[in-house]
Scaffold this active site. Structure first.
Site, short mmCIF file in Angstrom:
data_model
loop_
_atom_site.label_atom_id
_atom_site.label_comp_id
_atom_site.label_asym_id
_atom_site.label_seq_id
_atom_site.Cartn_x
_atom_site.Cartn_y
_atom_site.Cartn_z
N ASN A 9 39.90 48.25 45.96
CA ASN A 9 39.13 47.23 46.72
C ASN A 9 39.33 45.89 46.19
O ASN A 9 39.17 45.52 44.93
CB ASN A 9 37.35 47.41 46.38
CG ASN A 9 36.58 46.40 46.85
OD1 ASN A 9 36.90 45.56 47.57
ND2 ASN A 9 35.43 46.33 46.57
N LYS A 11 38.43 42.89 46.86
CA LYS A 11 37.42 41.88 47.06
C LYS A 11 37.79 40.50 47.54
O LYS A 11 38.67 40.55 48.49
CB LYS A 11 36.79 41.88 45.50
CG LYS A 11 36.44 43.14 45.06
CD LYS A 11 35.44 43.09 43.96
CE LYS A 11 35.09 44.56 43.26
NZ LYS A 11 34.37 44.55 42.00
N HIS A 94 28.33 48.26 49.11
CA HIS A 94 28.94 48.03 47.91
C HIS A 94 27.91 47.19 47.14
O HIS A 94 27.11 46.34 47.61
CB HIS A 94 30.13 46.96 47.90
CG HIS A 94 30.95 46.89 46.55
ND1 HIS A 94 30.72 45.98 45.73
CD2 HIS A 94 32.05 47.60 45.97
CE1 HIS A 94 31.28 46.11 44.65
NE2 HIS A 94 32.22 46.98 44.81
N GLU A 96 27.94 44.49 45.45
CA GLU A 96 28.15 43.09 45.38
C GLU A 96 27.28 42.74 46.77
O GLU A 96 26.80 41.37 46.94
CB GLU A 96 29.47 42.51 45.42
CG GLU A 96 30.08 42.52 43.88
CD GLU A 96 31.35 42.81 43.57
OE1 GLU A 96 32.14 42.94 44.58
OE2 GLU A 96 31.73 43.55 42.51
N GLU A 166 29.22 53.76 41.82
CA GLU A 166 29.67 52.83 40.98
C GLU A 166 28.55 52.25 40.19
O GLU A 166 27.47 51.41 40.85
CB GLU A 166 30.15 51.84 41.87
CG GLU A 166 31.59 52.07 42.81
CD GLU A 166 32.02 50.68 43.13
OE1 GLU A 166 33.57 50.87 42.83
OE2 GLU A 166 31.81 49.79 43.83
N GLY A 172 33.56 45.31 36.93
CA GLY A 172 34.03 44.12 36.36
C GLY A 172 33.79 43.84 34.99
O GLY A 172 33.92 42.58 34.89
N SER A 212 35.22 49.31 36.37
CA SER A 212 36.34 49.12 35.30
C SER A 212 37.30 50.45 35.02
O SER A 212 37.55 50.54 33.95
CB SER A 212 35.62 48.87 33.96
OG SER A 212 34.85 47.63 34.25
P1 13P Z 1 36.37 46.88 38.86
O1 13P Z 1 37.27 48.13 38.91
O2 13P Z 1 36.97 45.58 38.96
O3 13P Z 1 35.27 47.08 37.94
O4 13P Z 1 35.43 46.88 40.29
C1 13P Z 1 35.03 48.30 40.72
C2 13P Z 1 34.37 48.01 42.05
O5 13P Z 1 33.69 47.29 42.42
C3 13P Z 1 35.33 48.70 43.20
O6 13P Z 1 34.75 48.53 44.62
#
Ligand code: 13P
Length: 255
Positions: A9, A11, A94, A96, A166, A172, A212
């Site tokens: 992803n 982002k 997601h 976010e 997740e 992150g 992560s």
């Molecule tokens: P990170 O791997 O940067 O923690 O992000 C995970 C994520 O949100 C994948 O959709």
């Protein structure tokens, strides 16, 4: 049927030019390998990335979608548009989107339906926030997210759904869930699916871990039977790191 998947992803990262460069690097690295790789570039880069990956084992998908076909929905993008741009998958729910853009479960449910009606597959993200975990509410939160999102879906349509666990506090942050903990939650998710769709249905679903993931920590997750692959954020932006994670996945799953 259960599949082994490496998903990246991206982002809100990378210009069109940078996206194409990364896609070309991945194309070289993953060429001919027996791994199902999916990347999720930004909307503006989706079409050119999908064109440059045509005929490879790397698919592309959209990071988000709106459920309507077209109309006065400023700033949104429809399933048909994503599909035309080359998307085979769409990430829905997601954290976010849920937490920064306040997307409720009912909206996520509508999005899932519109994606599968347009013959694309969904990666449905679920996961608890730190305060929910601390309050011992992890299972309750995940159960609610799945039960609303997949309410009323047919067993056939379930084939088009991949779930990504997740934990929000692991995204992150550099902190991962412990692999055993993650596997327990995956097992719990399968039990919810059994409950909703009938015994044995959960065992057929592909469930990814995300949060992560890095080359240095992924092996501990990938060796576990419960975990069918990873949804990678930050480390998917670096060709070498993403490839190394893919290699680990192939080794652990004996592909
Ligand atoms: P990170 O791997 O940067 O923690 O992000 C995970 C994520 O949100 C994948 O959709």
């Amino acid at each position: 049927m259960r599949d082994i998947i490496l998903a990246g992803n991206w982002k809100m990262h990378k210009t069109i030019k940078e996206s194409k460069e990364l896609a070309l690097c991945l194309k070289e690295k993953f060429a001919g390998l027996p791994l199902n790789v999916i990347i999720f570039p930004t909307f503006t880069a989706l079409y050119s990335v999908s064109e440059s990956l045509k005929g490879t084992n790397i698919s592309v998908g959209g990071q988000n979608v709106y459920f309507e076909k077209e109309g006065a929905f400023t700033g949104e993008i429809s399933p048909i548009m994503l599909k035309e741009a080359g998307a085979k998958y769409v990430i829905v729910g997601h954290s976010e989107r849920r937490n920064i853009f306040n997307e409720p479960d009912e909206l996520i449910k509508k999005k899932i339906r519109s994606v599968v009606e347009n013959e694309m597959d969904v990666i449905l993200c679920v996961g608890e926030k730190l305060e929910e975990r601390d309050a011992g509410r992890t299972e309750e939160v995940i159960s609610k997210e799945i039960r609303i999102a997949l309410d009323g879906i047919s067993r056939e349509v379930l084939d088009r759904i991949i779930i990504a666990y997740e934990p929000v506090w692991a995204i992150g942050t550099g902190v991962t869930a412990s692999p055993d903990e993650a596997a327990e939650i995956h097992k719990f998710i399968r039990s919810i699916l059994d409950d909703m769709f009938g015994r044995g249905m959960g065992a057929n679903m592909t469930i990814l871990y995300g949060g992560s993931i890095k080359p240095k920590n992924f092996r501990e997750f990938a060796v576990l039977d419960e975990i069918d692959g990873g949804l990678v954020g930050g480390a998917s932006l670096k060709c070498e790191d993403f490839y190394d994670i893919g290699k680990i996945l192939m080794e652990c799953k004996k592909l």
